[in-house]
Motif scaffolding. Structure first.
Motif, PDB file in Angstrom:
ATOM      1  N   SER A 143      -1.030 -26.686 -10.309  1.00 23.38           N
ATOM      2  CA  SER A 143      -1.899 -25.896  -9.434  1.00 23.38           C
ATOM      3  C   SER A 143      -1.978 -26.514  -8.047  1.00 23.38           C
ATOM      4  N   THR A 186      -4.047 -27.595 -13.877  1.00 22.93           N
ATOM      5  CA  THR A 186      -4.869 -28.496 -13.076  1.00 22.93           C
ATOM      6  C   THR A 186      -4.823 -29.852 -13.794  1.00 22.93           C
ATOM      7  N   SER A 214     -10.569 -35.381 -18.081  1.00 21.08           N
ATOM      8  CA  SER A 214     -10.365 -33.960 -18.361  1.00 21.08           C
ATOM      9  C   SER A 214     -10.585 -33.656 -19.830  1.00 21.08           C
ATOM     10  N   GLN A 239      -5.518 -23.219 -17.213  1.00 17.70           N
ATOM     11  CA  GLN A 239      -6.957 -23.458 -17.192  1.00 17.70           C
ATOM     12  C   GLN A 239      -7.690 -22.475 -16.283  1.00 17.70           C
ATOM     13  N   LEU A 240      -8.928 -22.211 -16.657  1.00 19.77           N
ATOM     14  CA  LEU A 240      -9.734 -21.248 -15.913  1.00 19.77           C
ATOM     15  C   LEU A 240      -9.971 -21.711 -14.480  1.00 19.77           C
ATOM     16  N   ASP A 241     -10.198 -23.014 -14.270  1.00 26.51           N
ATOM     17  CA  ASP A 241     -10.470 -23.467 -12.903  1.00 26.51           C
ATOM     18  C   ASP A 241      -9.275 -23.211 -11.996  1.00 26.51           C
ATOM     19  N   LEU A 244      -9.230 -19.461 -11.190  1.00 25.98           N
ATOM     20  CA  LEU A 244     -10.298 -19.089 -10.261  1.00 25.98           C
ATOM     21  C   LEU A 244      -9.998 -19.575  -8.846  1.00 25.98           C
ATOM     22  N   MET A 245      -9.512 -20.811  -8.723  1.00 25.53           N
ATOM     23  CA  MET A 245      -9.236 -21.338  -7.384  1.00 25.53           C
ATOM     24  C   MET A 245      -8.052 -20.635  -6.732  1.00 25.53           C
ATOM     25  N   ARG A 272     -16.939 -31.213  -7.414  1.00 25.97           N
ATOM     26  CA  ARG A 272     -17.158 -29.845  -7.869  1.00 25.97           C
ATOM     27  C   ARG A 272     -15.935 -28.976  -7.581  1.00 25.97           C
ATOM     28  N   ARG A 275     -13.211 -29.980 -10.059  1.00 25.61           N
ATOM     29  CA  ARG A 275     -13.705 -30.235 -11.402  1.00 25.61           C
ATOM     30  C   ARG A 275     -12.684 -29.781 -12.442  1.00 25.61           C
ATOM     31  N   ARG A 276     -12.738 -30.452 -13.585  1.00 21.05           N
ATOM     32  CA  ARG A 276     -11.850 -30.110 -14.675  1.00 21.05           C
ATOM     33  C   ARG A 276     -12.659 -29.965 -15.942  1.00 21.05           C
TER      34      ARG A 276
END
Length: 276
Positions: A143, A186, A214, A239-241, A244-245, A272, A275-276
């Motif tokens: 990512s 990530t 993580s 991963q969701l993060d 989203l990013m 933040r 974050r993982r």
């Protein structure tokens, strides 16, 4: 399209971490593997685990910076298994720090392994897969290559290049049965931080904490990587993060990078943001 039963696979950087994890996931499918690394002791340990998991394996020392050594992997797979169905271009290292602070030597080390290693893998295996009429290529990006967070310049550039190469190949191979995916996780628990280079100790410590802290294991990422490969996904973002990013970047444009820059000035906000 699902991988064949008992797939013939080549995995670089297989001595530990994600390379070992995905090798074992393939071994559970009774894969016939050629695995490589510069860490021959770790490679031997992975080979034993593969045999215990039900796979067959050949090992070869390989520095992916050297095209002749990458070619030797393909030759070994041809000799041992009659070809290659799956290539996992995984070998990689990490360099962190601000642009201008990171020594050029470390930039070169980063690019030669993370990007040129994948270029060599694709250069060697794509023609062979075209000729045999099928194949799956997983290029391990990050990512970071999509998001370009501050203080990660060398790593960002190397992984962005891997993504660009994967996108290029996706278009070039569209009318074939050779499939290409770029894996863009990530942070997850692996050993990449142990040999990482950073321009300052605080940056190295922060990077190590994000990896070791993580909740994601290399095995979980490997499962999603294989699923994405079989679904023919160009971008596999586990991963969701990360999802989203990446969505926020596409929506915000340069505002996303402004937010990232402000996070750099605020340690709590940075944690933040990353974050993982």
């Amino acid at each position: 399209m699902r991988l064949p039963s008992s797939p013939r696979a080549v995995v670089t950087g297989a001595a530990s971490g994600f390379g070992r994890a995905i090798s074992l996931r393939l071994a559970a499918r009774h894969a016939r593997l050629v695995i490589s690394d510069i860490d021959e002791e770790g490679l031997a340990q992975t080979a034993e685990l593969i045999r215990e998991a039900g796979g067959e394996v050949r090992t070869i020392a390989c520095d992916v910076r050297e095209p002749e050594q990458v070619e030797a992997q393909a030759d070994l797979a041809e000799e041992a298994w009659g070809g290659t169905d799956v290539v996992i271009n995984n070998a990689g290292v990490a360099v962190a720090g601000r642009v201008g602070d990171v020594p050029l030597e470390n930039w070169r080390w980063q690019i030669e392994i993370n990007l040129w290693g994948v270029i060599h893998g694709c250069h060697v295996f794509v023609p062979r897969m075209r000729a045999q009429g099928s194949g799956w290529i997983l290029n391990v990006a990050s990512s970071a290559g999509l998001l370009s967070a501050p203080t990660m310049g060398p790593y960002n550039v190397s992984k962005a290049g891997v993504i660009a190469l994967s996108e290029t190949l996706y278009g070039e191979l569209l009318d074939t049965k050779v499939h290409v995916s770029a894996l863009c996780p990530t942070f997850f628990r692996t050993n990449i931080h142990k040999n990482a280079r950073a321009s300052s100790e605080p940056i190295l410590e922060q990077t190590s904490k994000l990896i070791t802290g993580s909740k994601w294991s290399a095995e979980a990422i490997a499962d999603i990587a294989i699923e994405g490969l079989e679904r023919g996904e160009l971008y596999v973002i586990p991963q969701l993060d990360g999802k989203l990013m990446w969505g926020a970047k596409r929506l915000m444009g340069q505002g996303f990078h402004g937010m990232a820059g402000r996070a750099l000035l605020n340690p709590k906000l940075l944690r933040r943001f990353m974050r993982r």
